[in-house]
Scaffold this motif. Sequence first.
Motif, PDB file in Angstrom:
ATOM      1  N   LEU A   1     -39.274 -16.424  21.300  1.00  0.00           N
ATOM      2  CA  LEU A   1     -38.504 -15.721  22.135  1.00  0.00           C
ATOM      3  C   LEU A   1     -36.839 -15.517  21.591  1.00  0.00           C
ATOM      4  N   VAL A   2     -36.531 -16.293  20.767  1.00  0.00           N
ATOM      5  CA  VAL A   2     -35.102 -16.217  20.098  1.00  0.00           C
ATOM      6  C   VAL A   2     -35.447 -14.734  19.013  1.00  0.00           C
ATOM      7  N   ALA A   3     -36.730 -14.990  18.360  1.00  0.00           N
ATOM      8  CA  ALA A   3     -36.813 -13.775  17.347  1.00  0.00           C
ATOM      9  C   ALA A   3     -37.151 -12.524  17.935  1.00  0.00           C
ATOM     10  N   ALA A   4     -37.966 -12.584  19.147  1.00  0.00           N
ATOM     11  CA  ALA A   4     -38.105 -11.178  19.786  1.00  0.00           C
ATOM     12  C   ALA A   4     -37.051 -10.623  20.259  1.00  0.00           C
ATOM     13  N   PHE A   5     -36.146 -11.422  20.798  1.00  0.00           N
ATOM     14  CA  PHE A   5     -35.031 -10.806  21.694  1.00  0.00           C
ATOM     15  C   PHE A   5     -33.755 -11.131  21.072  1.00  0.00           C
ATOM     16  N   ALA A   6     -33.608 -11.483  19.664  1.00  0.00           N
ATOM     17  CA  ALA A   6     -32.546 -11.598  19.162  1.00  0.00           C
ATOM     18  C   ALA A   6     -31.492 -10.078  19.245  1.00  0.00           C
ATOM     19  N   ASN A   7     -30.508 -10.307  19.784  1.00  0.00           N
ATOM     20  CA  ASN A   7     -29.402  -9.254  19.904  1.00  0.00           C
ATOM     21  C   ASN A   7     -27.863  -9.450  19.436  1.00  0.00           C
ATOM     22  N   SER A   8     -27.644 -10.024  18.479  1.00  0.00           N
ATOM     23  CA  SER A   8     -26.282 -10.596  18.378  1.00  0.00           C
ATOM     24  C   SER A   8     -25.999 -10.513  16.927  1.00  0.00           C
ATOM     25  N   PRO A   9     -26.068  -9.615  15.999  1.00  0.00           N
ATOM     26  CA  PRO A   9     -25.789  -9.730  14.688  1.00  0.00           C
ATOM     27  C   PRO A   9     -24.512  -9.422  14.233  1.00  0.00           C
ATOM     28  N   TYR A  10     -23.487  -9.252  15.247  1.00  0.00           N
ATOM     29  CA  TYR A  10     -22.013  -8.985  15.131  1.00  0.00           C
ATOM     30  C   TYR A  10     -21.213 -10.171  15.994  1.00  0.00           C
ATOM     31  N   LEU A  11     -20.176 -10.584  15.680  1.00  0.00           N
ATOM     32  CA  LEU A  11     -19.276 -11.476  16.332  1.00  0.00           C
ATOM     33  C   LEU A  11     -17.598 -10.976  15.785  1.00  0.00           C
ATOM     34  N   GLY A  12     -16.983 -10.746  16.707  1.00  0.00           N
ATOM     35  CA  GLY A  12     -15.442 -10.664  16.531  1.00  0.00           C
ATOM     36  C   GLY A  12     -15.302  -9.528  15.429  1.00  0.00           C
ATOM     37  N   GLY A  13     -16.023  -8.267  15.141  1.00  0.00           N
ATOM     38  CA  GLY A  13     -15.829  -7.391  14.119  1.00  0.00           C
ATOM     39  C   GLY A  13     -16.428  -7.494  12.775  1.00  0.00           C
ATOM     40  N   ARG A  14     -17.460  -8.569  12.887  1.00  0.00           N
ATOM     41  CA  ARG A  14     -17.958  -8.657  11.547  1.00  0.00           C
ATOM     42  C   ARG A  14     -19.651  -9.021  11.747  1.00  0.00           C
ATOM     43  N   ARG A  15     -20.083  -8.445  10.602  1.00  0.00           N
ATOM     44  CA  ARG A  15     -21.411  -8.942  10.489  1.00  0.00           C
ATOM     45  C   ARG A  15     -21.677 -10.473  10.039  1.00  0.00           C
ATOM     46  N   THR A  16     -22.675 -11.232  10.606  1.00  0.00           N
ATOM     47  CA  THR A  16     -22.547 -12.599  10.594  1.00  0.00           C
ATOM     48  C   THR A  16     -23.557 -13.134   9.684  1.00  0.00           C
ATOM     49  N   GLY A  17     -24.631 -12.208   9.197  1.00  0.00           N
ATOM     50  CA  GLY A  17     -25.754 -12.609   8.643  1.00  0.00           C
ATOM     51  C   GLY A  17     -27.072 -13.081   9.268  1.00  0.00           C
ATOM     52  N   TRP A  18     -26.853 -13.072  10.806  1.00  0.00           N
ATOM     53  CA  TRP A  18     -27.632 -13.690  11.824  1.00  0.00           C
ATOM     54  C   TRP A  18     -28.264 -12.598  12.610  1.00  0.00           C
ATOM     55  N   ARG A  19     -29.428 -12.419  13.079  1.00  0.00           N
ATOM     56  CA  ARG A  19     -29.659 -11.452  13.946  1.00  0.00           C
ATOM     57  C   ARG A  19     -29.760 -12.113  15.490  1.00  0.00           C
ATOM     58  N   SER A  20     -29.420 -13.413  15.640  1.00  0.00           N
ATOM     59  CA  SER A  20     -28.891 -13.992  16.673  1.00  0.00           C
ATOM     60  C   SER A  20     -27.869 -14.937  16.411  1.00  0.00           C
ATOM     61  N   THR A  21     -26.623 -14.389  16.367  1.00  0.00           N
ATOM     62  CA  THR A  21     -25.526 -15.078  16.011  1.00  0.00           C
ATOM     63  C   THR A  21     -25.316 -16.058  17.265  1.00  0.00           C
ATOM     64  N   ARG A  22     -25.683 -15.946  18.386  1.00  0.00           N
ATOM     65  CA  ARG A  22     -25.508 -16.498  19.629  1.00  0.00           C
ATOM     66  C   ARG A  22     -26.394 -17.978  19.249  1.00  0.00           C
ATOM     67  N   GLN A  23     -27.560 -17.902  18.734  1.00  0.00           N
ATOM     68  CA  GLN A  23     -28.414 -19.104  18.631  1.00  0.00           C
ATOM     69  C   GLN A  23     -27.794 -19.801  17.466  1.00  0.00           C
ATOM     70  N   ALA A  24     -27.208 -19.127  16.340  1.00  0.00           N
ATOM     71  CA  ALA A  24     -26.662 -19.700  15.365  1.00  0.00           C
ATOM     72  C   ALA A  24     -25.328 -20.693  15.901  1.00  0.00           C
ATOM     73  N   LEU A  25     -24.676 -20.174  16.681  1.00  0.00           N
ATOM     74  CA  LEU A  25     -23.384 -20.831  17.404  1.00  0.00           C
ATOM     75  C   LEU A  25     -23.782 -22.112  18.162  1.00  0.00           C
ATOM     76  N   TRP A  26     -25.111 -21.992  18.804  1.00  0.00           N
ATOM     77  CA  TRP A  26     -25.444 -23.255  19.745  1.00  0.00           C
ATOM     78  C   TRP A  26     -25.853 -24.168  18.414  1.00  0.00           C
ATOM     79  N   ALA A  27     -26.373 -23.753  17.273  1.00  0.00           N
ATOM     80  CA  ALA A  27     -26.684 -24.980  16.371  1.00  0.00           C
ATOM     81  C   ALA A  27     -25.662 -25.610  15.679  1.00  0.00           C
TER      82      ALA A  27
END
Length: 440
Positions: A185-211
């Motif tokens: 589900l994380v992979a299919a619906f990943a929708n957060s590759p940017y945060l605060g004006g920068r590309r983060t390197g994650w397709r789901s930055t939100r999931q990376a934040l939780w980790a």
Amino acid sequence: MKDEEAVTEADLEALVRGICFKTGPPRAVGVELEWLVHAPDRPSLPLTPGLLRAVLERLRELPLRAPLTVEPGGQLEISSLPAPSLTACVEEVRADLRLVRTALEPFGLALSGLGTDPWRGPRRMLREPRYDAMEQYLDRAGPAGRNMMCCSASVQVCLDAGYEEPGALGLGHRWRLAHLLGPVLVAAFANSPYLGGRRTGWRSTRQALWAEIEPGRSAAPPVTDRPREAWAAHVLDTPVMCVRSESGPWPVPRGLTLREWARTGRHRPTTREDLEYHITTLFPPVRPRGHLELRMIDAQRGADGWVVPLAVTTALFDDPAATETAARAVKPLAERLGPEAPPRGRLWQDAARDALHDPELREAARTCFAAAAEALPRLGASGAVADAVASFADRYVERGRCPADDLLDLSPEALASPPGLWADRAPAHPTTQRRKDVLS
């Protein structure tokens, strides 16, 4: 606190077992939708506390069916009441969202379905003792906590815990499936590759934040066939975030588990209300709240983008045939979970970074979406819901893409001024060209 009855460690453990898993036939479904709030023509413009207060005053006047709350960064959340069917849930939430969107228009604001804010950094709008304490606690582990509080949004699917007995609709099977299906589900619906004006390197930055936030806070207990025992131990052995107080700042202890607090009476005796609040400060991918709350899905773009993860997840859990197919599809992924509890571990990291570009996750997603599509008519889903799932599968899953890939296709100029990002229509078809209208 005053007038709250003290409870013992044994009382707390019994309460966790009783209130967190309520078993029976799967009948109800619900969804909790978080939305970022932006000015469509100037998405980087920060909200002000005064504007947020005015907006909330207007929203409180609306005849909404579902409770509406505000998150620390000004995100809005609609939490549906338990609905007797998927169709009923979709119709009721859709009606509420129409009212909310209409109410926001005079303020020059709109809802934005993105897992993290592409333009703005963390800025807390709510000044309350619990959020002051949460910020202080999470800051000890770094900036991920503030970003999670103020810059993230999700689709959380709520499903009954299932039968007490074994089987496809039994609690143990659903608990295990939720944790194995989570990375898909994380992979299919990943929708957060940017945060605060920068590309983060994650397709789901939100999931990376939780980790990244404090390990015990976002981790899952051991995934066993005895979830009550595992969850009770996890709740009691995780440090409390704060101690509620009637006046002044709430104390933010270091390393004080709920179990130790109950044994020692440090600060004051523990109460049932302390337990209930403590559970709300735990952020695992799957959180039992009587029902199962699946928390790993990014917010989705478009007026009805949220319908697809709700429909797919409900079908995979509440239709026995789809449940068995999904369980077989995700079983091979268990080898990649690693020794760390979700959302850490290699599989969860791969899902957040690579999404459906990962071959195994893509194959599992294809099988699960096909099973969900077959199950939806059996669950009485409307043709519109089934069509939305089929369209998403064709646009993303079958092509090994996710919604984040649309954002990554944009040029920096297009991302900075994206017309139509909040439009209430389906996204344009993916293209290799970097177009400003690729989002909706």
